[in-house]
Design an enzyme around this catalytic site. Structure first.
Site, PDB file in Angstrom:
ATOM      1  N   TYR A  11       0.833  -1.219   0.000  1.00 29.60           N
ATOM      2  CA  TYR A  11       0.000   0.000   0.000  1.00 29.60           C
ATOM      3  C   TYR A  11       0.867   1.269   0.000  1.00 29.60           C
ATOM      4  CZ  TYR A  11      -3.296   3.458   1.965  1.00 29.60           C
ATOM      5  OH  TYR A  11      -4.049   4.573   2.215  1.00 29.60           O
ATOM      6  N   ASN A  32       7.894  -9.698  -1.963  1.00 24.75           N
ATOM      7  CA  ASN A  32       7.626 -11.149  -2.034  1.00 24.75           C
ATOM      8  C   ASN A  32       6.163 -11.437  -2.390  1.00 24.75           C
ATOM      9  OD1 ASN A  32       6.237 -10.623   0.300  1.00 24.75           O
ATOM     10  ND2 ASN A  32       7.472 -11.925   1.643  1.00 24.75           N
ATOM     11  N   PHE A  74       9.829  -1.010   3.319  1.00 26.42           N
ATOM     12  CA  PHE A  74       8.425  -1.210   3.737  1.00 26.42           C
ATOM     13  C   PHE A  74       8.115  -2.689   3.942  1.00 26.42           C
ATOM     14  CE2 PHE A  74       8.296   2.475   0.816  1.00 26.42           C
ATOM     15  CZ  PHE A  74       7.613   3.413   1.559  1.00 26.42           C
ATOM     16  N   TYR A 142       3.617  -6.047  17.007  1.00 25.80           N
ATOM     17  CA  TYR A 142       3.929  -5.272  15.804  1.00 25.80           C
ATOM     18  C   TYR A 142       4.784  -4.048  16.174  1.00 25.80           C
ATOM     19  CZ  TYR A 142       3.121  -1.769  12.205  1.00 25.80           C
ATOM     20  OH  TYR A 142       3.291  -0.780  11.276  1.00 25.80           O
ATOM     21  N   HIS A 190      -8.750  -1.912   8.516  1.00 24.88           N
ATOM     22  CA  HIS A 190      -8.676  -0.465   8.724  1.00 24.88           C
ATOM     23  C   HIS A 190     -10.018   0.224   8.531  1.00 24.88           C
ATOM     24  CE1 HIS A 190      -4.363  -1.415   7.953  1.00 24.88           C
ATOM     25  NE2 HIS A 190      -4.331  -0.798   9.116  1.00 24.88           N
ATOM     26  N   LEU A 191     -10.196   1.275   9.310  1.00 27.99           N
ATOM     27  CA  LEU A 191     -11.500   1.915   9.413  1.00 27.99           C
ATOM     28  C   LEU A 191     -12.057   2.414   8.073  1.00 27.99           C
ATOM     29  CD1 LEU A 191     -13.785   2.908  11.253  1.00 27.99           C
ATOM     30  CD2 LEU A 191     -12.511   5.055  11.531  1.00 27.99           C
ATOM     31  N   PHE A 209     -15.969   0.454  17.343  1.00 25.85           N
ATOM     32  CA  PHE A 209     -15.384  -0.249  18.488  1.00 25.85           C
ATOM     33  C   PHE A 209     -15.242   0.674  19.700  1.00 25.85           C
ATOM     34  CE2 PHE A 209     -13.093  -2.924  15.077  1.00 25.85           C
ATOM     35  CZ  PHE A 209     -14.164  -3.797  14.992  1.00 25.85           C
ATOM     36  N   GLY A 285      -6.410  -3.228  22.917  1.00 31.30           N
ATOM     37  CA  GLY A 285      -5.161  -2.553  22.526  1.00 31.30           C
ATOM     38  C   GLY A 285      -5.338  -1.207  21.858  1.00 31.30           C
TER      39      GLY A 285
END
Ligand code: UDP
Length: 332
Positions: A11, A32, A74, A142, A190-191, A209, A285
């Site tokens: 992205y 990859n 990235f 992450y 993602h939102l 959420f 989280g």
């Protein structure tokens, strides 16, 4: 001179390659294709399909592409939830991958790297807006692996004369203005892309959420930054390193926070669809608020976000998703 973009089919990577090509740069891509897409590879970049954990493969690319002066990195896994259930995947790809990459960079005398880091390196923020000098205490694997990668660059840099820029992104969103490339994650978490699945008829309603945070409408506040503005920051960071400047860390955000409900409301306006929302429990989280101070990137790199308006951000995302309802999939 060439710039090597690792993860250039993903992205943010693909948007950075497009921005580099728009500036006339010579670009080499390694990906990859685990989470990236061949269709997102810029047609004028030289593309090598392979994994950064494969040292022989990296050597082959560096031996062939002798003009590489800087690397933009990235190539990593980036899903918070997945990192909590499969932490070793993140240690393997993000940390072991970077270790192999650095071995190869040292061996081939490549001295500069720009690296995609994240607001997740901070964990629960000690204050808003967040400064680069604030406490870093990740609350997920992450963020922990990204912070460890930053430290790896620091120590390897000291030992081998390599300089790095770490860019800590807040909430990357939007799509290339042309509508040719955009966000495509599988699964999507993602939102903004999830909200846009509602007017696309792929989802009945957006789940919100948590409505019990201490924010103005009870929903979480995030700093949404357009992917093209992120791409420009990488180009400025490469130039900064090529100019001989010292290693550094920068936040990248707009410095403005929007609640989840505000994002949903803006998407209703952009799409003209009522987009029903249902309130769910909090997602584990999630800090209540994440807003960047990007003053340092503005003063030191001369970075200037140009697509800060949330409506414009969602318009670019909508242009992409409405013309590519299945991402890069065959039904486009
Ligand atoms: N969010 C939500 N519903 C969704 C997905 C996300 O309410 O279906 C919320 C999430 O709790 C967070 C914000 O939207 O407060 C942005 O989440 P996203 O996953 O896009 O990015 P993150 O902040 O986790 O990097």
């Amino acid at each position: 001179m060439s710039i090597l973009v690792l993860g250039g089919a993903g992205y943010i990577g693909s948007h950075t390659v497009y921005a580099l090509k728009e500036k006339g740069e010579d670009v080499v891509i390694i990906d990859n294709l685990e989470t990236g897409y061949k269709e997102a590879v810029h047609p004028e970049a030289r593309f090598y399909e392979g994994d950064i954990r494969n040292r022989a493969f990296l050597d082959e690319v560096f031996e062939k592409e002798t003009g590489i002066q800087a690397v933009i990195h990235f190539a990593a896994n980036s899903q918070v939830g997945e990192s909590m259930v499969d932490p070793l995947k993140y240690y393997d790809n993000n940390l072991c991958g970077t270790k192999v990459l650095l071995d190869a960079m040292v061996a081939h005398d490549i001295k500069h790297i720009v690296f995609s880091s994240t607001a997740a390196t901070y964990g629960e923020p000690e204050r808003i807006p967040i400064l680069e000098t604030d406490r870093t205490e990740p609350v997920n694997t992450y963020g922990e692996t990204k912070l460890s990668m930053e430290k790896m660059f620091k120590w390897v840099g000291k030992a081998h004369g390599l300089t790095y820029v770490s860019l800590r992104y807040f909430n990357a969103c939007g799509a290339h203005i042309s509508g040719q490339i955009g966000e495509a994650h599988n699964p999507e978490t993602h939102l903004i892309p999830l909200i846009l699945q509602v007017p696309l008829g792929q989802r009945e309603a957006i789940k919100i959420f948590g409505e019990d945070y201490g924010t103005k409408d009870g929903t979480c506040i995030r700093d949404y930054i357009h992917v093209t503005d992120l791409a420009q920051a990488h180009i400025l960071a490469v130039q900064y390193l090529l100019d001989g400047k010292e290693s550094n860390i920068f936040n990248l955000g707009n410095g403005i926070g929007f609640t989840v409900k505000e994002v949903v409301e803006t998407a209703r306006k952009v799409t003209g669809h009522p987009i029903p929302a249902v309130i769910e429990g909090r997602r584990a989280g999630d800090p209540a608020q994440l807003i960047a101070s990007s003053e340092k990137a503005k003063t030191v790199l001369g970075w200037k976000p140009e697509h800060a308006d949330l409506e414009e951000i969602i318009e670019t995302a909508w242009k992409w998703h409405s013309t590519h309802p299945n991402g890069y999939g065959k039904e486009d």
